[in-house]
Design an enzyme around this catalytic site. Structure first.
Site, PDB file in Angstrom:
ATOM      1  N   LYS A  79     -12.925   6.024 -11.384  1.00 54.93           N
ATOM      2  CA  LYS A  79     -11.728   5.191 -11.527  1.00 54.93           C
ATOM      3  C   LYS A  79     -11.480   4.887 -12.999  1.00 54.93           C
ATOM      4  O   LYS A  79     -12.426   4.652 -13.762  1.00 54.93           O
ATOM      5  CB  LYS A  79     -11.914   3.907 -10.732  1.00 54.93           C
ATOM      6  N   SER A 149      -6.901  -0.942  -5.129  1.00 56.99           N
ATOM      7  CA  SER A 149      -6.419  -0.330  -6.357  1.00 56.99           C
ATOM      8  C   SER A 149      -7.086   1.004  -6.680  1.00 56.99           C
ATOM      9  O   SER A 149      -6.674   1.702  -7.610  1.00 56.99           O
ATOM     10  CB  SER A 149      -6.638  -1.295  -7.524  1.00 56.99           C
ATOM     11  N   SER A 173     -10.329  -3.203  -2.834  1.00 58.96           N
ATOM     12  CA  SER A 173      -9.777  -2.049  -3.537  1.00 58.96           C
ATOM     13  C   SER A 173     -10.532  -0.741  -3.389  1.00 58.96           C
ATOM     14  O   SER A 173     -10.046   0.299  -3.810  1.00 58.96           O
ATOM     15  CB  SER A 173      -9.619  -2.376  -5.030  1.00 58.96           C
TER      16      SER A 173
END
Length: 463
Positions: A79, A149, A173
């Protein structure tokens, strides 16, 4: 079967047996990236040249008997909050458009030491402050949200553009995009995986964890990540565990808590049916079902926002004042709202969380895991702002997605999301298993038993 289609565990076995080279695996994944990225946009940065070089070195080392373990030569996505020396960490934001990390984060360093190969940095909702990752498309339906996210990481794993990936989880997330894209996502116990070198959203709620195609894959990645790091003040100095779930499906004697409140309220009928069917499957494998009452439910979302909003604003205080125009409107609005929150509200949220942790500990003393939906609905359409429930209640999509995942962040307990089927539109449905602190081995055992008894399609269909 093409190499990019292999689960992590299967790829490891093929490399060890000499049937597959890391070069073949990484090349296959990079070809997949080249083909699908125009459709899915899972990556903020692709490090193709670096990955090919690392794959060749891994192949040479393994051939010479210098294997670093199961992750050696395996392609991964990280990420775009996770620092890797010399690679951009933009947090998918114009605020950090020119930022390059000077050193590895702890998790990147540990995966690098294990020989994993970085394919690229995956998109996040800007600074992880959202539940949709709007720039990335769902792996199963490009007209729907990826979830957030950690949407880029989930889509990369689901589409075959990474064999595994890391995400972060502050209110759901990792688990939300895992459920919406049909992969496995783990939010570990708070403090089990160090966060040094990872951009923060809310320091007291942030977690780092893996997204994989199978539960067994989770064990291999978690073993490389877990462990104390004094540079993270919240890092736990806990004994090492063997996370491998084993081959058996017998859950005799294990107690599965089934919530009588909260987790099945305002939930899509197809999601509820799939999760209840999965729970029944756990019972068929020998588990005993026990009804449980989820405590302090009326305070969950207020406590989540009461902690996250001011902590996020404090982190962004300087850049919010210096370059507010560089933030996306939705994120800037939340950050500005945090400037208006009274200190008393933040302190009351802290107190509420302490009480919530105590109450959850009492519930988990009577069961080994709690089984519930990961999210109340499948992936929303890209332009969809609200969900209307059967009783006429209207809920924002982001509020709906965070509602069932936030309790694990507030209490710090581990939570594993596993795929349990699809709705009539073909969209994935996820079930989350919640356990006691440092009970990841139990969650993985239960998730693996279910997974082995109910095999589901691993990769999303190519767009």
């Amino acid at each position: 079967m093409q190499p990019y289609e292999l689960s992590l565990t299967t790829a490891v076995a093929a490399i060890r047996a000499g049937r597959l080279s890391p070069v073949e695996l990484v090349d296959s994944v990079l070809e997949r990236v080249e083909r699908l990225e125009p459709h899915l946009n899972a990556y903020a940065t692709v490090t193709a040249e670096q990955a090919r070089h690392a794959a060749r070195k891994a192949a040479d080392d393994i051939a010479a008997g210098r294997s670093r373990g199961p992750l050696h030569g395996i392609p991964m996505g990280l990420k775009d909050l996770i620092d890797v020396a010399g690679v951009a960490t933009t947090a998918s934001s114009r605020v950090r458009a020119d930022h390059r990390a000077q050193a590895d984060s702890t998790v990147a360093a540990r995966l690098g030491a294990a020989g994993a190969v970085l394919v690229g940095k995956t998109h996040t909702h800007e600074f992880a402050y959202g539940l949709t990752t709007p720039q990335t498309r769902n792996a199963w339906d490009a007209g729907r949200v990826a979830g957030g996210s950690s949407g880029g990481s989930a889509v990369a794993v689901a589409s075959g553009t990474a064999t595994f990936a890391l995400g972060t989880d502050t209110g759901g997330s990792i688990r939300v995009p895992a459920a919406l894209n049909g992969v496995v996502g783990l939010k570990p116990t708070y403090g089990l995986v160090p966060r040094h070198g990872v951009t923060s959203l809310s320091w007291s709620l942030d977690h780092v964890g893996p997204l994989t195609r199978t539960v067994e894959d989770q064990a291999l990645v978690l073993a490389a990540l877990a462990g104390h790091d004094p540079r993270d003040p919240a890092s736990l100095d806990a004994p090492a565990q063997d996370y491998r779930p084993g081959a058996g499906q017998d859950l005799t004697g294990l107690r599965v808590g089934v919530p009588r409140n909260y987790y099945f309220e305002h939930v899509d009928t197809e999601v509820e049916a799939a999760v209840r069917q999965a729970v029944d499957r756990l019972q068929a494998l020998g588990a005993r079902l026990v009804e449980v009452e989820i405590p302090m439910t009326r305070y969950i979302q207020a406590t989540q926002w009461g902690l996250m909003v001011p902590e996020a604003t404090a982190y962004h205080e300087r850049t919010l004042r210096a370059v507010p125009e560089l933030y996306q409107v939705d994120v800037r609005t939340l950050l500005e709202a945090g400037e208006l929150m009274p200190a008393g509200d933040y302190l009351r949220a802290q107190r509420s969380r302490t009480l919530m942790r105590q109450e959850w500990a009492r519930v988990l003393a009577d069961v080994d895991v709690i089984a519930a939906p990961t999210v109340p609905a499948t992936a929303a359409k890209a332009d969809q702002e609200t969900i209307t429930w059967a009783d006429g209640t209207v809920e924002a999509v982001s509020d709906a997605y965070v509602r069932l995942s936030a309790p694990a962040n507030l209490t710090g307990v581990p939570s594993l999301s596993v795929p349990v089927g699809h709705d009539t539109a073909g969209l994935p449905i996820g079930m989350q298993l919640l356990g006691r602190p440092l009970g990841e081995n139990v969650l993985l055992r239960v998730g693996h038993a279910y997974e082995q008894s109910q095999p589901t399609r691993v990769l999303a269909p190519a767009p």
